[in-house]
Every structure is written in structure tokens, then in C-alpha cells.
Design an enzyme around this catalytic site. Structure first.
Site, short mmCIF file in Angstrom:
data_model
loop_
_atom_site.label_atom_id
_atom_site.label_comp_id
_atom_site.label_asym_id
_atom_site.label_seq_id
_atom_site.Cartn_x
_atom_site.Cartn_y
_atom_site.Cartn_z
CE LYS A 15 31.22 15.31 44.88
NZ LYS A 15 31.13 14.80 43.48
NE ARG A 90 26.86 19.76 42.23
CZ ARG A 90 26.73 18.50 42.62
NH1 ARG A 90 26.40 18.22 43.86
NH2 ARG A 90 26.92 17.51 41.77
NE ARG A 129 27.93 7.95 38.65
CZ ARG A 129 28.08 9.09 39.33
NH1 ARG A 129 28.88 9.14 40.36
NH2 ARG A 129 27.44 10.17 38.95
NE ARG A 158 23.68 10.31 38.82
CZ ARG A 158 24.48 11.04 39.58
NH1 ARG A 158 25.02 10.51 40.66
NH2 ARG A 158 24.76 12.29 39.28
NE ARG A 169 26.63 15.18 36.50
CZ ARG A 169 26.84 13.87 36.54
NH1 ARG A 169 26.61 13.12 35.48
NH2 ARG A 169 27.27 13.32 37.63
P1 ADP Z 1 27.62 14.18 40.89
O1 ADP Z 1 27.87 12.80 40.41
O2 ADP Z 1 27.66 15.22 39.80
O3 ADP Z 1 28.45 14.55 42.09
P2 ADP Z 1 25.15 14.39 42.44
O4 ADP Z 1 24.47 13.09 42.62
O5 ADP Z 1 25.85 15.00 43.61
O6 ADP Z 1 26.11 14.21 41.22
O7 ADP Z 1 24.11 15.50 41.89
C1 ADP Z 1 23.32 15.27 40.75
C2 ADP Z 1 22.63 16.58 40.32
O8 ADP Z 1 21.81 17.09 41.40
C3 ADP Z 1 23.55 17.75 39.98
O9 ADP Z 1 24.05 17.70 38.65
C4 ADP Z 1 22.60 18.94 40.21
O10 ADP Z 1 21.68 19.10 39.15
C5 ADP Z 1 21.83 18.51 41.44
N1 ADP Z 1 22.49 18.96 42.71
C6 ADP Z 1 23.00 18.15 43.67
N2 ADP Z 1 23.53 18.87 44.68
C7 ADP Z 1 23.36 20.18 44.34
C8 ADP Z 1 23.69 21.43 44.96
N3 ADP Z 1 24.33 21.47 46.14
N4 ADP Z 1 23.37 22.57 44.31
C9 ADP Z 1 22.73 22.56 43.14
N5 ADP Z 1 22.37 21.42 42.50
C10 ADP Z 1 22.68 20.25 43.08
#
Ligand code: ADP
Length: 228
Positions: A15, A90, A129, A158, A169
Site C-alpha cells: 500500500k 488502523r 524488504r 526496518r 504485526r
Molecule cells: P506497515 O508496514 O505495518 O504497514 P507502517 O510503516 O504503516 O507499517 O507502521 C509502522 C508502525 O507504526 C506500526 O507497526 C505501528 O507501531 C505504528 N503505526 C503506524 N500507523 C499507526 C496507526 N494509525 N495507529 C497506531 N500505530 C500506528
């Protein structure tokens, strides 16, 4: 009129890549909460350190903080033409708050896209990744270069992409974020795309789905208003 798109889907569904392209091609503001948080971590403030501990374990940051971050971005002038949301909402509480904010802003249609990819494929993708340590860009599929194609920065894994955290996750995605899909599923602007296809194919389908959903969104809104 503006256009707002939510990119839903589990970690590793692609995404972020699609959100980046859509924002660029359609002149919309991309709001990626993961990127915003990773940038904020560079500041090393006490709040950032608490957030980092949660992110490193794969846990979610609290709703209040996330809603405040997104509200702040959505109220900026560069969000007026519309936004692509990646990583938000989320939780159902975040989705409800977003509806209220969008109503206040009196913005254009809200299109919700669910990018679907089976779990085994997600685990495989996340294990390999890499992202740029300077600008956060994801390496493209098959790109093994040690330097970022955009800024030349060093490509790294990461902190939350190791197998144990990835599984956590995905678990959190199932219990906290899946209900958000149910929250949106009944809307006429909800669309599903198969994320296992090649990125160009996903992009092509997304473009069609978004245009179609945005076109049905307008009459639905007018009808509702007319009925009041
Ligand atoms: P992913 O690859 O899981 O989509 P993101 O880069 O979107 O990862 O997010 C990484 C981390 O940042 C999440 O695992 C969480 O800890 C935090 N995070 C990001 N967006 C949110 C949100 N909307 N609500 C709560 N935590 C968030």
C-alpha cells in the site's frame, strides 16, 4: 472537488508503494503514519522513545496520539485538494474520528481500497524488504542495490521487519485493523484489489477502481443531502 483515498491492507501488501504513486500522479497529499512516526523518532524526544519501543515490538501507538497527528495534517492547506492515507485508520476508533474530521473539512469523496495479499506472501515480502535510512523510500521488487535510487542513502532493513515482529504485526492487524474493513465494507466507495499481482498491474486496477468509486460517491452524497 477533492478526492480522499484510504489504502487499507496488512503490512507488506504494497500500500505504501501505491500510495506514493497515486499521490504523485494525482497531485494529492500522501499521509503515511508509519513514515511520520519514523521521522519523529529521529528527534529522540521522550515521547518518541516510547513510540519507538512500541513500534519495535509491532504494537500500535495509542489512538489519541495518532488521531491528533492525522488531524493536524488534514487541516493544512496542502491537504485541501485531497489526501491518500497509508497506515491510518488502523482501529475502529481511528476510523470514526476520521469520519468526523472529514465531515468538518467538508472534503470530497472518500474511497476505501483493501489491498489483499495472503499471509505467507506477506511474511516472505517483509523478510526481504529494505528501506532507505535517509528518505524512507522502499526498494522496488528485485532491487538489491545498497544505495537508495532516489537520494543515494543507505538501504537498511526496518527494525520491525524481523520475523518475530512481523508475526506480531500480522496478529495485531487481524484483531485491531480487520474490524476497520467491516466498518467500511458496506459503503458504495469500498473496493478490493488483488495485491499479489505485479505492481504495475495493481496500479492499473487501482486507477480504474478509484475513478469508478469516486464517480459513484458524488450521487450518493447528493441523494443523501437531498433526502434530508
Ligand atoms: P506497515 O508496514 O505495518 O504497514 P507502517 O510503516 O504503516 O507499517 O507502521 C509502522 C508502525 O507504526 C506500526 O507497526 C505501528 O507501531 C505504528 N503505526 C503506524 N500507523 C499507526 C496507526 N494509525 N495507529 C497506531 N500505530 C500506528
Amino acid at each position: 472537488m477533492g478526492l480522499n483515498v484510504i489504502m487499507m491492507g496488512p503490512p507488506g501488501a504494497g500500500k505504501g508503494t501505491q500510495a506514493e504513486r497515486l499521490a504523485r500522479e494525482r497531485g494529492l497529499l500522501k499521509i503515511s503514519t508509519g513514515e511520520i512516526l519514523r521521522d519523529a523518532l529521529k528527534e529522540q524526544t521522550p515521547v518518541a522513545l516510547v513510540a519507538k519501543a512500541k513500534m519495535d515490538r509491532g504494537e500500535l501507538i495509542d489512538d489519541q496520539t495518532m488521531i491528533a497527528i492525522v488531524r493536524d495534517r488534514l487541516m493544512r492547506p496542502d491537504a485541501e485538494r485531497g489526501v491518500i492515507l497509508d497506515g491510518f485508520p488502523r482501529t475502529v476508533a481511528q476510523a470514526e474520528a476520521l469520519d468526523r474530521i472529514l465531515e468538518e473539512r467538508d472534503s470530497g469523496p472518500l474511497v476505501v481500497i483493501d489491498v489483499v495479499v495472503p499471509e505467507e506472501e506477506l511474511v516472505r515480502r517483509l523478510a526481504s524488504r529494505r528501506i532507505c535510512s535517509s528518505c524512507g523510500t522502499n526498494a522496488g521488487p528485485g532491487d538489491k542495490s545498497p544505495a537508495c535510487s532516489r537520494c543515494g542513502g543507505v538501504m537498511v532493513q526496518r527494525a520491525d521487519d524481523n520475523q518475530e515482529v512481523v508475526l506480531e504485526r500480522l496478529k495485531i492487524y487481524q484483531h485491531a485493523t480487520r474490524p476497520v474493513l467491516e466498518y467500511y465494507r458496506g459503503r458504495p466507495t469500498f473496493r478490493v484489489v488483488n495485491g499479489t499481482q505485479a505492481p504495475e498491474r495493481v496500479a492499473h486496477e487501482l486507477d480504474t477502481l478509484i475513478d469508478d468509486a469516486a464517480s459513484v460517491a458524488v450521487p450518493v452524497k447528493t441523494t443523501t443531502e437531498g433526502a434530508l
